[in-house]
Design a protein around this motif. Structure first.
Motif, PDB file in Angstrom:
ATOM      1  N   GLY B 333      13.908   3.457 -18.101  1.00 44.23           N
ATOM      2  CA  GLY B 333      14.903   3.279 -16.998  1.00 44.23           C
ATOM      3  C   GLY B 333      14.221   3.750 -15.811  1.00 44.23           C
ATOM      4  N   ILE B 334      13.040   3.637 -15.353  1.00 47.37           N
ATOM      5  CA  ILE B 334      12.617   4.052 -14.117  1.00 47.37           C
ATOM      6  C   ILE B 334      12.239   2.758 -13.556  1.00 47.37           C
ATOM      7  N   SER B 335      12.704   2.557 -12.388  1.00 43.10           N
ATOM      8  CA  SER B 335      12.221   1.475 -11.523  1.00 43.10           C
ATOM      9  C   SER B 335      11.415   1.812 -10.198  1.00 43.10           C
ATOM     10  N   HIS B 336      10.583   1.312  -9.859  1.00 45.96           N
ATOM     11  CA  HIS B 336       9.501   1.747  -8.797  1.00 45.96           C
ATOM     12  C   HIS B 336       9.362   1.013  -7.611  1.00 45.96           C
ATOM     13  N   ILE B 337       9.899   1.135  -6.455  1.00 47.61           N
ATOM     14  CA  ILE B 337       9.652   0.092  -5.440  1.00 47.61           C
ATOM     15  C   ILE B 337       8.456   0.965  -4.856  1.00 47.61           C
ATOM     16  N   PRO B 338       7.107   0.379  -4.875  1.00 51.72           N
ATOM     17  CA  PRO B 338       5.828   1.246  -4.437  1.00 51.72           C
ATOM     18  C   PRO B 338       5.769   1.213  -3.000  1.00 51.72           C
ATOM     19  N   GLU B 339       4.818   2.195  -2.649  1.00 51.13           N
ATOM     20  CA  GLU B 339       4.502   2.166  -1.225  1.00 51.13           C
ATOM     21  C   GLU B 339       3.855   1.236  -0.582  1.00 51.13           C
ATOM     22  N   ASP B 340       2.885   0.797  -1.341  1.00 53.36           N
ATOM     23  CA  ASP B 340       1.900  -0.408  -1.039  1.00 53.36           C
ATOM     24  C   ASP B 340       2.095  -1.538  -1.790  1.00 53.36           C
ATOM     25  N   ARG B 341       2.865  -2.556  -1.039  1.00 52.37           N
ATOM     26  CA  ARG B 341       3.328  -3.764  -1.924  1.00 52.37           C
ATOM     27  C   ARG B 341       1.964  -4.491  -2.271  1.00 52.37           C
ATOM     28  N   HIS B 342       1.153  -4.557  -1.683  1.00 50.67           N
ATOM     29  CA  HIS B 342       0.040  -5.219  -1.942  1.00 50.67           C
ATOM     30  C   HIS B 342      -0.875  -4.583  -2.962  1.00 50.67           C
ATOM     31  N   LYS B 343      -1.005  -3.158  -2.865  1.00 55.01           N
ATOM     32  CA  LYS B 343      -1.903  -2.789  -3.848  1.00 55.01           C
ATOM     33  C   LYS B 343      -1.206  -2.681  -5.324  1.00 55.01           C
ATOM     34  N   HIS B 344      -0.066  -2.343  -5.280  1.00 60.68           N
ATOM     35  CA  HIS B 344       0.649  -1.829  -6.631  1.00 60.68           C
ATOM     36  C   HIS B 344       1.791  -2.792  -7.027  1.00 60.68           C
ATOM     37  N   GLY B 345       2.542  -3.347  -5.992  1.00 62.52           N
ATOM     38  CA  GLY B 345       3.646  -3.943  -6.112  1.00 62.52           C
ATOM     39  C   GLY B 345       3.690  -5.417  -6.611  1.00 62.52           C
ATOM     40  N   LEU B 346       2.415  -6.143  -6.031  1.00 59.46           N
ATOM     41  CA  LEU B 346       2.343  -7.550  -6.500  1.00 59.46           C
ATOM     42  C   LEU B 346       1.075  -8.035  -6.934  1.00 59.46           C
ATOM     43  N   ILE B 347       0.872  -8.935  -7.812  1.00 60.94           N
ATOM     44  CA  ILE B 347      -0.500  -9.292  -8.152  1.00 60.94           C
ATOM     45  C   ILE B 347      -0.397 -11.014  -7.200  1.00 60.94           C
ATOM     46  N   LEU B 348      -1.246 -10.691  -6.011  1.00 63.07           N
ATOM     47  CA  LEU B 348      -0.921 -11.496  -4.918  1.00 63.07           C
ATOM     48  C   LEU B 348      -1.213 -12.996  -5.370  1.00 63.07           C
ATOM     49  N   ASP B 349      -2.254 -12.987  -6.325  1.00 60.84           N
ATOM     50  CA  ASP B 349      -2.899 -14.530  -6.671  1.00 60.84           C
ATOM     51  C   ASP B 349      -1.853 -15.132  -7.874  1.00 60.84           C
ATOM     52  N   TYR B 350      -0.943 -14.370  -8.065  1.00 63.25           N
ATOM     53  CA  TYR B 350       0.084 -14.832  -9.325  1.00 63.25           C
ATOM     54  C   TYR B 350       1.183 -15.723  -8.536  1.00 63.25           C
ATOM     55  N   PRO B 351       1.704 -16.486  -8.960  1.00 61.04           N
ATOM     56  CA  PRO B 351       2.971 -17.098  -8.552  1.00 61.04           C
ATOM     57  C   PRO B 351       4.205 -16.222  -8.508  1.00 61.04           C
ATOM     58  N   LEU B 352       5.058 -16.505  -7.804  1.00 62.79           N
ATOM     59  CA  LEU B 352       6.274 -15.729  -7.612  1.00 62.79           C
ATOM     60  C   LEU B 352       6.963 -15.309  -9.268  1.00 62.79           C
ATOM     61  N   SER B 353       7.117 -16.373  -9.753  1.00 63.86           N
ATOM     62  CA  SER B 353       7.895 -16.155 -10.979  1.00 63.86           C
ATOM     63  C   SER B 353       7.087 -15.341 -11.950  1.00 63.86           C
ATOM     64  N   TYR B 354       5.540 -15.323 -11.903  1.00 61.90           N
ATOM     65  CA  TYR B 354       5.071 -14.096 -12.587  1.00 61.90           C
ATOM     66  C   TYR B 354       5.099 -12.782 -12.227  1.00 61.90           C
ATOM     67  N   ASN B 355       5.254 -12.791 -10.761  1.00 55.55           N
ATOM     68  CA  ASN B 355       5.401 -11.420 -10.344  1.00 55.55           C
ATOM     69  C   ASN B 355       6.777 -10.753 -10.702  1.00 55.55           C
ATOM     70  N   LEU B 356       8.006 -11.674 -10.595  1.00 57.72           N
ATOM     71  CA  LEU B 356       9.165 -11.175 -10.940  1.00 57.72           C
ATOM     72  C   LEU B 356       9.307 -10.638 -12.485  1.00 57.72           C
TER      73      LEU B 356
END
Lengths: 362, 511
Positions: B333-356
């Motif tokens: 039950g913890i959700s985390h909107i991280p400070e650094d979206r490029h470092k932690h929040g997203l896998i930039l080379d993955y498509p949006l659907s994979y990131n979601l």
């Protein structure tokens, strides 16, 4: 998904082909310098490669391609997950030894599974060799390149030490030939190409399996996530350390199977006790680069390099000494390795796909 | 006044998007000219054209009245145009001085000759009041000082047109104040400044004129002094924007997240988090306010499991999660909107659907027998894209890297909120975003609170702290130094606690 994949795939194909053509042109120049009078004949033979000998030649190409497809898969798979597996020669040779040992000694196994057991144990041996650098990388942060290079020498010398104590043919300074039940069956393709080894079938199956793992499975999703961005995969709750070890083990297993397929191929080839790293191992790197680490790309690249190697050896008819032939092949492979760079140029120059980097706040 | 730079009828097209559509902008000598627009409005593209990073399809650039051709950043540099990028381009293991001279080094008999360079840098540093330590390594200095290095880099090359690409996005309130002063000084010295931003306060404070872009189109150029913030935001977004956040009184109930005596250690430093205790209840937004680098990052990473803790306990819904894995925390039950979206929040080379589905791909909804269910993932991602208005070139298939910062952040927020967490931890959720996106994200966070979630917000922006929170905890040097009701404290007083010059009584309500 499909449309994107298609354009990406066509871009990959175009870049590899361009790299190959550039390599061939430079290769031709070297040929002209080395032996101007026979240059054209020599070059044609090189390009004709495996096709100049009918089905026999094609069989040879397939047989030569088998191990480098496997080591290429090994390098490419690790690369997709962000690791550089340069330990393929070591994994290859331990896989080869274990397969030969089982092939010679475990004759109590029924013929139908003898070869399969040998391949499975070869895979395990390769996985063991791959997991050592994997563990070092994941838990001690030791660079996997250094650890795998060291494992190459440990593997080679260990095998050279154990062979004379076990399955040794002292007259030829190599291993004994494997029992006939340990030879991989030809799965019916011998009707088309008589001299082919069954190994190529296993190689193609593994290409498909790796493709599915990478692109369809949860494991592939996790492994690639770790390869692209280790911090984000940690954030996502993926156990990145475990995945590194897992990736190196699969890579090692593939190279190990490569070793098994050569010596269980039924050509009577035996593992010689020499102090050189298995060339099939390092050739895997070139294959993976040319194939842009994609499994089907690696399959094509492996076949192409095998084709050239055969063509190269036939060039000797026209008075090209083997060293020159090796140089020419090396140049072509060397240029082929620039496929990735060519891909960048093509993508930016001709807008094959959307620019990968769009600035924030545009 | 004469125009230093004129960009006339610039059109720049990327596959599938017109980034600049017939944009004209004039920069006068000695003025600070703001470039205002939402994310994706084409501000950065326009400046990249001026800096020679992109070639426009149409239009021309004039420098001092003469048409010039700018093919690459070197051309721009030779014309006296310099740029500070949003993400600094510095070599981290080089010293400040080495970074400044990089690319314009003096040599003597083939060896580096730094003496003159040092003198020139010291002169610039004196003249414009840009304090830097020439011999410090970039990796050791603060973000604010790194930015000063970037500014000196431009001045060292005698640039007279200075482009600042969202310079305040990474700075603390104090650093922003300093930067504004620096910009004013530079303009006074005759430098012309182009200032990309979407923060109206900053434009009001320093800019002379402001050009507004919306969706790649030129909307207009206005005189800042005679235009209100509301008018500017309307020009930028194309509709009226409510600049203050509306929310009702909170009615917190049970404790959801309880942190007791938490400490985090760091090799060679004092504990970045030192014996912190607090709780976040159902239906309230608790905000950790503080100046960057006072232990917020470590605190959040300790709670979410990204960083090991020294001692203390963390309870979620009464369950001890102190030693739970990141996956277990996510699932419970913890959700985390991280400070650094490029470092932690997203896998930039993955498509949006994979990131979601980044933390949910293993759930039976999205995978079966070890294989991903592509159709389900795509369906889910289409749903989120629609629901949260995430804009991207190719929908679910868009590679995350190619999306604009605001939409990347929207994607993360959609993912984290849609997980339906008990406790939402948001670290600087609106960093670097435009007014429209901020309004949207604030609404989402308040909605989460109203639905009975516990929200822990970490923010460096005092406006955000005052607008959103129901309770403020001030963190200073890894300790909570005060707990306040936002209605009973002024920004000025809060600033004193954040700077460590005042300490309050924390333990009445916090534990």
């Amino acid at each position: 998904m499909k449309k994107l994949f298609k354009s990406e795939a066509s871009l990959n194909f175009a870049s590899s082909v361009t790299a190959i053509i550039a390599g061939l042109i430079i290769g031709l120049i070297v040929i002209i310098i080395a032996n101007p009078s026979n240059a054209l004949n020599g070059f044609l033979t090189l390009i004709q490669g495996g096709f100049s000998n009918g089905t026999r030649g094609i069989g040879q190409v397939l047989n030569n391609a088998t191990p480098i497809i496997l080591t290429g898969l090994s390098v490419g798979f690790a690369f997709k997950t962000g690791l550089f597996n340069i330990g393929t020669p070591g994994q290859f040779v331990v896989g080869a030894f274990v397969a030969i040992y089982i092939g010679v000694e475990w004759t109590f196994l029924p013929g139908a599974i003898h070869w399969l057991v040998a391949i499975i144990f070869a895979a395990l041996a390769g996985a063991l060799w791959g997991c050592v650098p994997g563990i070092m990388k994941a838990y001690l942060n030791v660079n996997e390149v250094i650890a795998s290079i060291i494992m190459n020498y440990i593997g080679m010398y260990t095998v050279n030490y154990i062979v004379p104590l076990t399955v040794f043919n002292i007259n030829k300074n190599e291993t004994l030939p494997v029992a006939s039940s340990a030879v991989i069956p030809q799965f019916g393709i011998e009707h088309l190409i008589p001299n082919v080894n069954g190994g190529i079938v296993i190689a193609i199956i593994l290409v498909i399996v790796i493709h599915i793992i990478l692109n369809k499975s949860v494991l592939g999703y996790e492994l690639k996530a770790c390869g692209f961005n280790r911090d984000a995969s940690k954030y996502a709750g993926i156990n990145a350390k475990q995945k590194i070890v897992c990736s190196m083990m699969i890579a090692g297993a593939l190279a190990g199977i490569g070793g098994a397929l050569v010596y269980l191929g039924g050509t009577g080839k035996c593992l010689a006790v020499v102090d050189t790293l298995a060339p099939e191992g390092f050739n895997g790197i070139a294959v993976a680069l040319l194939g842009l680490s994609s499994p089907f790309g690696i399959l094509a690249a492996g076949l192409f390099i095998a084709h050239l190697t055969i063509g190269g050896s036939l060039m000797q008819i026209y008075g090209f000494i083997p060293q020159i032939v090796d140089i020419i092949i090396a140049i072509i492979i060397y240029f082929s390795a620039f496929a990735l760079m060519v891909k960048g140029i093509l993508a930016n120059g001709f807008h094959f796909k959307k620019k990968p980097k769009v600035k924030e706040g545009q | 006044m004469e125009n230093v730079i004129e960009m006339r009828h610039i059109t720049k097209v990327f596959p599938g998007i017109i980034a600049n559509d017939d944009v004209t902008i004039e920069l006068r000598k000695g003025e600070i000219h703001a470039l205002l627009g939402e994310n994706g409005a084409g501000k950065s593209t326009l400046m990249s054209v001026l800096f020679g990073l992109y070639q426009p399809e149409k239009g021309e650039i004039l420098k001092n009245g003469h048409v010039v051709q700018i093919n690459n950043p070197n051309d721009a540099n030779n014309l006296g145009i310099g740029m500070v990028h949003q993400h600094f381009k510095l070599v981290h293991n080089f010293t400040v001085l080495e970074n400044i001279v990089l690319g314009a080094e003096d040599t003597k008999h083939g060896f580096l000759y730094m003496k003159n360079a040092r003198k020139k840098v010291e002169e610039i540093s004196q003249r414009y009041n840009l304090k830097v330590d020439c011999d410090a390594l970039i990796s050791d200095i603060t973000v604010g000082m790194q930015q000063r290095v970037e500014i000196i880099k431009m001045l060292y090359r005698d640039n007279e047109v200075l482009i600042f690409d969202e310079p305040t996005a990474v700075l603390t309130p104090q650093e922003i104040e300093e930067l504004m002063q620096i910009m004013r000084d530079l303009a006074k010295e005759g430098k012309s400044i182009l200032f990309i931003t979407h923060k109206l306060n900053e434009i009001k404070e320093v800019a002379d004129r402001c050009t507004v872009l919306r969706k790649g189109k030129y909307i207009g150029t206005i005189d800042v002094a005679t235009t209100t913030k509301e008018e500017m935001s309307e020009m930028m977004v194309g509709r009226k924007i409510n600049l203050t956040t509306e929310k009702t009184e909170s009615h917190p109930t049970d404790d959801i997240l309880v942190v007791k005596n938490l400490s985090v250690s760091k090799k060679g430093h004092k504990n970045p988090v030192n014996n912190i205790s607090f709780s976040v209840r159902k239906g309230e937004i608790v905000c950790i306010a503080g100046i960057d680098g006072n232990g917020q990052t470590e605190l959040v990473q300790a709670i979410t499991g990204l960083m090991p803790i020294l001692n203390g306990t963390i309870l979620l819904n009464g369950k001890d999660i102190t030693h739970a894995s990141i996956r277990q925390r996510n699932v419970s039950g913890i959700s985390h909107i991280p400070e650094d979206r490029h470092k932690h929040g997203l896998i930039l080379d993955y498509p949006l659907s994979y990131n979601l589905v980044l933390q949910r791909y293993f759930e039976p909804q999205f995978s079966q027998h070890g294989f991903l269910k592509f159709e389900e993932i795509e369906k889910y991602s289409e749903k989120l894209i629609e629901q949260y208005d995430i804009r991207s070139g190719q929908g679910s298939k868009t590679i995350a890297r190619s999306m604009s910062g605001g939409n990347q952040q929207k994607a993360i927020i959609a993912r984290e909120i849609d997980k339906n967490p008990d406790c939402l931890i948001a670290v600087q959720p609106t960093r670097g975003l435009d007014v429209g996106a901020i309004e949207y994200i604030h609404k989402q966070i308040i909605r989460e609170r109203d639905e009975g979630k516990a929200v822990l917000l970490v923010s460096l922006e005092l406006d955000e702290v005052m607008n959103l929170s129901d309770r403020i905890l001030v963190i200073y040097e890894g300790e909570i130094v005060g707990e306040f009701n936002p209605k009973e404290i002024t920004v000025q007083e809060l600033g004193l606690y954040m700077a460590g010059s005042k300490r309050g009584d924390t333990n009445e309500k916090a534990v």
